[in-house]
Design an enzyme around this catalytic site. Sequence first.
Site, PDB file in Angstrom:
ATOM      1  N   ARG A   1       0.224   6.453   7.131  1.00 41.18           N
ATOM      2  CA  ARG A   1       0.332   6.475   5.894  1.00 41.18           C
ATOM      3  C   ARG A   1      -0.102   7.940   5.181  1.00 41.18           C
ATOM      4  O   ARG A   1       0.296   8.351   4.145  1.00 41.18           O
ATOM      5  CB  ARG A   1      -0.606   5.720   5.006  1.00 41.18           C
ATOM      6  CG  ARG A   1      -0.050   4.101   5.404  1.00 41.18           C
ATOM      7  CD  ARG A   1      -0.622   3.101   4.458  1.00 41.18           C
ATOM      8  NE  ARG A   1      -0.357   1.576   4.861  1.00 41.18           N
ATOM      9  CZ  ARG A   1       0.618   0.957   4.578  1.00 41.18           C
ATOM     10  NH1 ARG A   1       1.440   1.438   3.901  1.00 41.18           N
ATOM     11  NH2 ARG A   1       0.468  -0.348   4.989  1.00 41.18           N
TER      12      ARG A   1
ATOM     13  N   ASP B   1      14.933  -0.052   0.372  1.00 42.53           N
ATOM     14  CA  ASP B   1      15.692  -0.219   1.599  1.00 42.53           C
ATOM     15  C   ASP B   1      16.850  -1.257   1.529  1.00 42.53           C
ATOM     16  O   ASP B   1      17.797  -0.810   0.965  1.00 42.53           O
ATOM     17  CB  ASP B   1      14.614  -0.594   3.009  1.00 42.53           C
ATOM     18  CG  ASP B   1      15.443  -0.667   4.288  1.00 42.53           C
ATOM     19  OD1 ASP B   1      16.613  -0.099   4.450  1.00 42.53           O
ATOM     20  OD2 ASP B   1      14.846  -1.092   5.175  1.00 42.53           O
TER      21      ASP B   1
ATOM     22  N   ASP C   1       4.153   3.152   6.442  1.00 43.13           N
ATOM     23  CA  ASP C   1       3.322   2.989   7.718  1.00 43.13           C
ATOM     24  C   ASP C   1       4.419   2.410   8.728  1.00 43.13           C
ATOM     25  O   ASP C   1       5.279   2.035   8.220  1.00 43.13           O
ATOM     26  CB  ASP C   1       2.102   2.002   7.562  1.00 43.13           C
ATOM     27  CG  ASP C   1       2.922   0.805   7.285  1.00 43.13           C
ATOM     28  OD1 ASP C   1       3.697   0.493   6.334  1.00 43.13           O
ATOM     29  OD2 ASP C   1       2.340  -0.268   7.846  1.00 43.13           O
TER      30      ASP C   1
ATOM     31  N   GLU D   1       7.342   2.554  -6.147  1.00 44.24           N
ATOM     32  CA  GLU D   1       7.621   2.153  -5.032  1.00 44.24           C
ATOM     33  C   GLU D   1       7.713   3.435  -3.880  1.00 44.24           C
ATOM     34  O   GLU D   1       7.978   4.346  -4.430  1.00 44.24           O
ATOM     35  CB  GLU D   1       8.856   1.177  -4.740  1.00 44.24           C
ATOM     36  CG  GLU D   1       8.720  -0.320  -4.755  1.00 44.24           C
ATOM     37  CD  GLU D   1       8.143  -0.642  -3.076  1.00 44.24           C
ATOM     38  OE1 GLU D   1       7.496   0.325  -2.481  1.00 44.24           O
ATOM     39  OE2 GLU D   1       8.609  -1.556  -2.755  1.00 44.24           O
TER      40      GLU D   1
ATOM     41  N   PHE E   1      13.924   4.835  10.438  1.00 48.84           N
ATOM     42  CA  PHE E   1      12.491   4.433  10.024  1.00 48.84           C
ATOM     43  C   PHE E   1      11.721   5.508   9.966  1.00 48.84           C
ATOM     44  O   PHE E   1      11.471   6.419  10.712  1.00 48.84           O
ATOM     45  CB  PHE E   1      12.032   3.282  11.169  1.00 48.84           C
ATOM     46  CG  PHE E   1      11.020   2.695  10.600  1.00 48.84           C
ATOM     47  CD1 PHE E   1      10.997   1.578   9.947  1.00 48.84           C
ATOM     48  CD2 PHE E   1       9.638   3.113  10.892  1.00 48.84           C
ATOM     49  CE1 PHE E   1      10.051   0.862   9.359  1.00 48.84           C
ATOM     50  CE2 PHE E   1       8.634   2.529  10.570  1.00 48.84           C
ATOM     51  CZ  PHE E   1       8.558   1.443   9.698  1.00 48.84           C
ATOM     52  N   VAL E   2      11.296   5.653   8.681  1.00 50.39           N
ATOM     53  CA  VAL E   2      10.423   6.861   8.389  1.00 50.39           C
ATOM     54  C   VAL E   2       8.879   6.502   8.223  1.00 50.39           C
ATOM     55  O   VAL E   2       8.647   5.360   7.870  1.00 50.39           O
ATOM     56  CB  VAL E   2      10.982   7.586   7.355  1.00 50.39           C
ATOM     57  CG1 VAL E   2      12.232   8.293   7.430  1.00 50.39           C
ATOM     58  CG2 VAL E   2      11.184   6.896   5.992  1.00 50.39           C
TER      59      VAL E   2
ATOM     60  N   LYS F   1      17.399   4.507   0.861  1.00 51.96           N
ATOM     61  CA  LYS F   1      18.297   4.190   2.093  1.00 51.96           C
ATOM     62  C   LYS F   1      19.541   3.919   1.675  1.00 51.96           C
ATOM     63  O   LYS F   1      19.836   3.145   0.632  1.00 51.96           O
ATOM     64  CB  LYS F   1      17.397   3.558   3.203  1.00 51.96           C
ATOM     65  CG  LYS F   1      16.400   4.087   3.785  1.00 51.96           C
ATOM     66  CD  LYS F   1      16.129   2.998   5.075  1.00 51.96           C
ATOM     67  CE  LYS F   1      14.677   3.690   5.709  1.00 51.96           C
ATOM     68  NZ  LYS F   1      14.425   2.557   6.943  1.00 51.96           N
TER      69      LYS F   1
ATOM     70  N   LYS G   1       0.744  -1.236  -0.005  1.00 52.15           N
ATOM     71  CA  LYS G   1      -0.035   0.067   0.133  1.00 52.15           C
ATOM     72  C   LYS G   1       0.703   1.231   0.034  1.00 52.15           C
ATOM     73  O   LYS G   1       0.490   2.341  -0.228  1.00 52.15           O
ATOM     74  CB  LYS G   1      -0.912  -0.115   1.204  1.00 52.15           C
ATOM     75  CG  LYS G   1      -1.869  -1.141   1.486  1.00 52.15           C
ATOM     76  CD  LYS G   1      -2.267  -1.254   2.747  1.00 52.15           C
ATOM     77  CE  LYS G   1      -2.715  -2.727   3.241  1.00 52.15           C
ATOM     78  NZ  LYS G   1      -2.932  -2.707   4.643  1.00 52.15           N
ATOM     79  N   GLY G   2       2.137   1.040   0.196  1.00 52.72           N
ATOM     80  CA  GLY G   2       2.906   2.214   0.273  1.00 52.72           C
ATOM     81  C   GLY G   2       3.204   3.460  -0.795  1.00 52.72           C
ATOM     82  O   GLY G   2       3.369   4.574  -0.501  1.00 52.72           O
TER      83      GLY G   2
HETATM   84  P1  IMP Z   1      13.128  -3.445   1.167  1.00 51.52           P
HETATM   85  O1  IMP Z   1      12.671  -4.929   0.712  1.00 51.52           O
HETATM   86  O2  IMP Z   1      14.055  -3.874   2.350  1.00 51.52           O
HETATM   87  O3  IMP Z   1      13.989  -2.627   0.112  1.00 51.52           O
HETATM   88  O4  IMP Z   1      11.900  -2.986   1.771  1.00 51.52           O
HETATM   89  C1  IMP Z   1      10.892  -2.386   1.137  1.00 51.52           C
HETATM   90  C2  IMP Z   1       9.758  -2.360   1.903  1.00 51.52           C
HETATM   91  O5  IMP Z   1       9.920  -2.359   3.247  1.00 51.52           O
HETATM   92  C3  IMP Z   1       9.023  -0.811   1.543  1.00 51.52           C
HETATM   93  O6  IMP Z   1       8.193  -1.081   0.329  1.00 51.52           O
HETATM   94  C4  IMP Z   1       8.399  -0.489   2.780  1.00 51.52           C
HETATM   95  O7  IMP Z   1       6.844  -1.057   2.697  1.00 51.52           O
HETATM   96  C5  IMP Z   1       9.055  -1.236   3.819  1.00 51.52           C
HETATM   97  N1  IMP Z   1       9.990  -0.242   4.505  1.00 51.52           N
HETATM   98  C6  IMP Z   1      11.385  -0.305   4.321  1.00 51.52           C
HETATM   99  N2  IMP Z   1      11.909   0.853   5.057  1.00 51.52           N
HETATM  100  C7  IMP Z   1      10.868   1.443   5.704  1.00 51.52           C
HETATM  101  C8  IMP Z   1      10.590   2.739   6.628  1.00 51.52           C
HETATM  102  O8  IMP Z   1      11.691   3.443   7.047  1.00 51.52           O
HETATM  103  N3  IMP Z   1       9.401   3.059   7.163  1.00 51.52           N
HETATM  104  C9  IMP Z   1       8.466   2.055   6.517  1.00 51.52           C
HETATM  105  N4  IMP Z   1       8.385   1.102   5.711  1.00 51.52           N
HETATM  106  C10 IMP Z   1       9.498   0.774   5.256  1.00 51.52           C
HETATM  107 MG    MG Z   2       5.054  -1.211   4.354  1.00 55.19          MG
END
Ligand code: IMP
Ligand code: MG
Length: 183
Positions: A169, A107, A163, A103, A156-157, A135, A47-48
Amino acid sequence: MDLSADGKEIEKIIVSQEQIQSRLKELAAQIVKDYEGRDLILIGVLKGAIMAMADLSRYLQRHVDMDWMAVTSYGAGTKSSGVVRILKDLDNDILGREVLIVEDILDTGLTLSWLTENLLSRGAKSVSVFTVLRKPDAATVKVEAKYVGFDIPSEFVVGYGLDFNQKYRNLPFIGVLAKHLYS
Ligand code: IMP
Ligand code: MG
């Protein structure tokens, strides 16, 4: 909800509403140029990416298809589980299509590298990535985000679609969540 930057919930605002909107306009213009004369389908990651899809698509001065996927790599907390699972798949075939994934944040890159591979395996002609935030950890994985809104520190944002336990959100800006809420 305490929206002030020195509030109990949001430690500080790191990207303001105005900064987000002007950056999205810039990137939208870039996308229109890059995809001139080409097909374009936006795939929003639920949902992000809801806010980014809504705003970015309105800044795109051209036709676009829009579809959605819901995947999960995170549990209820703030740490990646390392597992990507499809919760909602696309409604339409993407064979031969030019895909731009939209997206919220890159992260570890787990989600986006998995998603890119997944969409290419369905026969998409091209798969590129748009992310509002990136990040530093993203540097360690091989996910190339063609369009990046902002590079942010490893904190963490929340807000603008992001969310914490399904909350925040709806904030129009991006803020650092107060640590006492999750540690
Ligand atoms: P990744 O697979 O580690 O790149 O993470 C991607 C997903 O993790 C994103 O689509 C977010 O839903 C969640 N996420 C990563 N960092 C944050 C954050 O700082 N705040 C909230 N959600 C996050
Ligand atoms: Mg999420």
